[in-house]
Write a protein that holds these residues in place. Structure first.
Motif, short mmCIF file in Angstrom:
data_model
loop_
_atom_site.label_atom_id
_atom_site.label_comp_id
_atom_site.label_asym_id
_atom_site.label_seq_id
_atom_site.Cartn_x
_atom_site.Cartn_y
_atom_site.Cartn_z
N ILE A 67 77.67 52.87 38.89
CA ILE A 67 77.65 53.20 40.28
C ILE A 67 76.17 52.85 40.89
O ILE A 67 76.33 52.03 42.27
N LEU B 142 83.19 53.12 52.91
CA LEU B 142 83.16 52.25 51.40
C LEU B 142 84.60 52.54 50.72
O LEU B 142 84.94 51.53 49.94
N THR C 20 86.07 56.41 38.22
CA THR C 20 85.05 57.22 38.63
C THR C 20 84.42 56.95 40.10
O THR C 20 84.39 58.15 40.87
N ILE C 21 84.41 55.89 40.27
CA ILE C 21 83.72 55.65 41.67
C ILE C 21 84.84 56.04 42.77
O ILE C 21 84.44 56.59 43.82
N THR D 43 81.52 53.35 22.72
CA THR D 43 80.68 52.60 21.55
C THR D 43 81.17 51.28 21.60
O THR D 43 82.26 50.83 22.00
N PRO D 44 80.35 50.45 20.93
CA PRO D 44 80.87 49.14 20.76
C PRO D 44 82.23 49.05 19.89
O PRO D 44 82.37 49.78 19.17
N LYS D 45 83.03 47.98 20.07
CA LYS D 45 84.11 47.85 19.54
C LYS D 45 83.98 47.64 18.00
O LYS D 45 84.63 48.25 17.30
N ILE E 74 86.66 49.09 51.17
CA ILE E 74 86.47 48.11 50.55
C ILE E 74 87.71 47.57 49.62
O ILE E 74 88.51 48.14 49.18
N LEU F 128 83.62 43.58 41.20
CA LEU F 128 82.12 43.70 41.22
C LEU F 128 81.86 44.58 40.08
O LEU F 128 80.62 44.33 39.51
N ILE F 129 82.50 45.43 39.63
CA ILE F 129 82.14 46.29 38.71
C ILE F 129 82.07 45.60 37.35
O ILE F 129 80.98 45.95 36.66
N VAL G 182 76.46 48.98 41.25
CA VAL G 182 77.29 48.52 42.12
C VAL G 182 76.84 48.62 43.50
O VAL G 182 76.80 47.80 44.54
N LEU H 128 82.38 47.17 24.92
CA LEU H 128 82.45 48.85 24.63
C LEU H 128 83.93 49.16 24.71
O LEU H 128 84.76 48.81 25.39
N ASP I 293 78.08 43.20 27.76
CA ASP I 293 77.89 44.16 27.02
C ASP I 293 79.01 45.18 27.08
O ASP I 293 79.58 45.66 26.24
N MET I 294 79.46 45.55 28.30
CA MET I 294 80.51 46.37 28.75
C MET I 294 81.87 46.05 28.21
O MET I 294 82.68 46.77 27.86
N ALA I 295 81.99 44.61 28.28
CA ALA I 295 83.19 44.10 27.85
C ALA I 295 83.35 44.29 26.37
O ALA I 295 84.60 44.36 25.96
N GLN J 249 81.51 42.43 36.94
CA GLN J 249 80.23 41.90 37.08
C GLN J 249 78.86 42.66 36.78
O GLN J 249 78.22 42.00 35.78
N VAL J 250 78.72 43.76 37.23
CA VAL J 250 77.46 44.50 36.98
C VAL J 250 77.51 44.98 35.72
O VAL J 250 76.68 45.22 35.22
N LEU J 251 78.78 45.49 34.95
CA LEU J 251 78.88 45.86 33.88
C LEU J 251 78.30 44.80 32.77
O LEU J 251 77.99 44.96 31.58
N LEU K 181 84.72 63.77 36.69
CA LEU K 181 85.13 63.33 35.35
C LEU K 181 85.86 64.51 34.50
O LEU K 181 86.74 64.15 33.90
N ILE L 194 87.35 52.86 33.50
CA ILE L 194 86.82 54.23 33.95
C ILE L 194 85.68 54.06 34.98
O ILE L 194 85.82 55.42 35.81
N ALA L 195 84.79 53.18 34.99
CA ALA L 195 83.87 53.17 35.85
C ALA L 195 84.58 53.10 37.41
O ALA L 195 84.25 53.68 38.19
#
Lengths: 331, 331, 331, 331
Positions: B245, C266, C244-245, B292-294, C269, C277-278, B248, C289, C285-287, C280-282, B282, C240-241
């Motif tokens: 967040i 907001l 949550t947003i 966790t990492p995959k 949007i 956007l989410i 973003v 997880l 590494d996030m991909a 992108q900012v993640l 949440l 999840i992000a």
């Protein structure tokens, strides 16, 4: 005792009887009583040793040894498993003295990484553990659920510490009222391997299964009663060779027309001499071998589940034969 | 502290600095010193907390926290692993005070059955254990091999006994000179997960990784120095949501032509309010999630091997970076 | 579709409805029918897609999707498991067309070494396999036991061969009449993870769970009907992000007295813009997880056992809810 | 051949020689050549069978059988492992004919769930797999890395399909230039178990290890050359009993003063008669037993790692003895 290695009282008696010509299901020794009960899928033999003579001659401490032979375990039938968990929990309940306030420590001996030695750790990983809930959330405990804790510390070669020392350390902190200890055993007989459960109120010596001899594990060393549950999962290679030779010679005596007298002579060789000769010719490599059923992984899984269920049923009155499966975890 | 969960001193300092506008690699707090060393495949950050103010503001006990960030660990290259085990063993040697006669107890915290929590048990299963050989076959011990023992007792939910109690029981029997305890940690940052090793001379609180909070695990409770080695293997889902967040919103402030003022306002919401809001929305399910990492299974295997090798190198002078692999077991 | 990743038809419909303001348990699209059945411990939702428009708008192939939500699975009660295996086997029997002479190939997709991806291999290791007995010892086959075979070939990264190619190779040799394929799925909703079973007669695209996208796995590619059974075991971190947003913003709109108009803006949007956007900012590494429940190991074991039992019950008339446990192995 | 079960050509020749009084390291049979090479930590024996007579008398197909006896494997020393992986990869390179464009299929036979039968699957899980990268990301492939794929399909009892059929199905799709197949073997000698690697260019019959006899696995059935790598991990219980009896009798003949003539007679019993007698008295239970070293789990892990490294070195020119460990995974 001719060096034949067995952890089963029932076999110790058999071996003694073989050498004195007696039948298998009785005892020649004063202060040793044997009772046999037959069930549809199991045979229960109870050996009670009450005399010093019995202790000495059988090489087993005074006490009760209940042997449940699960003759039909290969059928893979729920009926068989049901009878087994009922018989085991019934016998456990008879020799375990506890109140609703008792704390029970369940100890799994053996090495997770050696399949036939993993029985203890597997049982422990399946029993219901409640001591922490009793302590921190007593309101969440159902009536009929006692306080239980469980540990499988591993073996000397893995920890560098005698298993008995580790457990004594835990006992000093937890102060249980009774200990139930589960271990893999050695049998002298191929037929009994992984089909037999021995319950005793004498405690056990860890390591009598696959590993080395280690410290005593009894009321004397732990300060509280120790109930032992064991299943033979290996046979000594030397024992198998010895038994095979005996059977071959017997067979030759009966079949062979020509050299009958030769074999009679062979048969009469001193038993001690013969067994030590076998150990000699087999040498060091053999000492390091174990003989197990091919499907040992599957068997260990099944029998450890039955034992976990039976322990849960014996300790918690809310658990019975019908709902027992709900209270074990599957790993 | 805004509720963000981290077991890393380096991150505790970062979070503090974020709120006071300072740079990451220095400290604003009197009695907190930070030093950074750069290596080809790693970055070592040393946080020393010596004041009560530092302890209070960072929420970490006084002592040394050495963080080794293995930036190239994904390369899967022996050069990287070599540098890592050398750095870890070097730092361990600096904070471990032992003689040739010392006995070292190595403790693996965590649950074998939950992959990201299995780091401790995995390391323990790979370190060299010699105490029993020292005791029973001292003539077989090479010069330069100290007396080590190891245990991975499992977690409260499995044993029913506080891990601290079990270890204290073992400590009372074994009387080690020092304890090394390995545990999985939680990080606030995705980038650090499974790439960072924190060594500290302060001991740890078991369960700060995946599980519940349990008892303290320090010199005070154990009676001997406790060295802690930890690797973050999970990130809190709420922490990830919160960080996302923030990113973003920052991104919207920078990119968006229209509603710039809106986002500025959004950005200024009180941090505590926002984080507790996130935890609220949440809900309970989220509290039970882990991120966790995959490839966590593979990572845990690799990093636990490196740590085992480094511990062996730090404790036994016969083991060096070249022959370290020969002294760990492969499971 | 806003990039949100789900393998569940029920969720594809939910996402479509969210954007058109419709209720969750009905469909706005011609040729998409939804029926809900409620049971004591489960909710069954049947989505039938019969039109091109439905296929296109939901991003799911034409066919039947039966979703069984096991709302009480955490109760760990045999009553719940019983209802689940009965519901699953019942629904399977409705969409599987076989005769007594049919051969059924059961395929477990996924990677044994990544816990949340191991569902398929676990189910396969528990189902009853009889084809070799039918072939070599037909006299040993009980009436009511069909010919089944099973394979869990592993994933592309392990074998170097597309899973579809391996299975097609086996299909060409074995010539089954029908294929049942089991795979771990991705869900968009935390609440559904590991509590939901989707059965469909459309086949599946392997790899939609944890891994990469791979080849199609349908009647078209295999030449025989393909029944798919899937359980969501992970949620995408970006999903999840995003959720949550949305929840946080909603909450701000409702709670906040001051900046209500800000949040309304907001909220408006563009969804696509926000999600990308989410992502992108993640970043990368996030991909990499995955978000799973903490007790994922235990859950995978339990749900795979229930599915194995249900498959056995659906395929073999001798197996019913009472004796199902006898026909699965425990590993 | 007296029914003694061995998968090793070197032992087949020994048994033949024992009955014709010849020395062990030569051959009596025209068209069978034997060469022995000695290394510091290993002994390499090459048996070449080129005549029909050799094939018939040894019960082994015409071809090359290279046996590497790792006499020092228990030393757990990296020097020993280094020599082993170098010898194995060297011999593999001699009998594998491939170009830079070749695709190699590596097949692990055996059952993951039975430790001594898990060698093949373990090796496969450690070899480098690149075919999918060659296919989808050729630009990421280093020079000197060939296209490899790997599968461990499980055994007949698990899949219901002949392993040969599954592999043939995969071969038809993948069209490899050569197949390398790894399997656990049976040895007649305790001393060789888990210390011996046999490489041959004749292919193998899967199931000669622990399980049942299954289909042929050769150039003839697969259509491409099949290289076999095998390690004996079990000894037949009947074989052990037989060898023990022979050794006991020999010992009695030499030691005993009295009954020398008796034992001479016993020694002269027809070998076939004796062996079948042993099998008879041992009965069905014995047929189901396996004899393995106690530390079989550890041994299988170590030897499978060495073989994986050697295969990687033989197939990919970028991999050598120094960096081999970087290219295997640790599970």
């Amino acid at each position: 005792m001719y060096g034949i290695r067995t952890d089963l009282a029932i076999e110790a008696n058999e071996i003694y009887n073989e050498n004195s010509g007696a039948s298998v299901t009785s005892s020649q020794i004063p202060g040793v009583e044997i009772n046999v009960e037959k069930y549809e899928h199991a045979k229960v033999t109870k050996v009670n040793i009450s005399s010093d003579e019995g202790e000495h001659k059988l090489g087993k401490a005074k006490g009760n040894y209940i042997t449940i032979e699960a003759i039909d375990i290969k059928l893979n039938s729920d009926e068989v498993y049901k009878q087994l968990r009922e018989l085991i929990s019934q016998e456990l309940r008879k020799i375990i003295t506890i109140t609703d306030k008792s704390t029970i420590l369940i100890v799994g001996l053996g090495n997770w990484n050696i399949t036939p030695d993993a029985l203890g750790p597997k049982v422990v990983s399946n029993v219901m553990v409640t001591r922490h809930i009793h302590e921190y959330m007593p309101e969440e405990i159902e009536t009929g659920v006692r306080s239980t804790c469980a540990i499988a510390p591993g073996v000397l070669g893995i920890t560098g510490v005698e298993t008995g020392e580790i457990i004594k350390g835990v006992v000093d902190k937890v102060k249980p009222n009774i200990i139930i200890v589960i271990d893999a055993l050695a049998s002298r007989s191929i037929e009994r391997v992984s089909k037999t459960i021995q319950i005793s109120d004498t405690g056990i010596c860890p390591g009598s299964g696959v590993g080395n001899s280690r410290k005593e594990f009894t009321m004397k060393t732990m300060g509280v009663p120790v109930i032992a549950i064991g299943v033979p999962t290996v046979v000594d290679a030397a024992t198998i060779a010895n038994d095979t030779i005996d059977k071959v010679i017997n067979s030759l005596v009966n079949q062979s027309s020509k050299g009958k007298e030769f074999y009679e002579t062979l048969k009469s060789i001193d038993k001690n001499e013969k067994f030590s000769l076998i150990q000699q010719v087999l040498g060091e490599d053999m000492a390091n071998l174990m003989v197990t059923p091919k499907e040992i992984d599957d068997i260990i899984n099944k029998i450890s589940k039955v034992i976990s269920e039976a322990i849960n049923m014996a300790l918690h009155t809310v658990i019975n034969s019908e709902n027992a499966a709900n209270y074990t975890l599957i790993h």
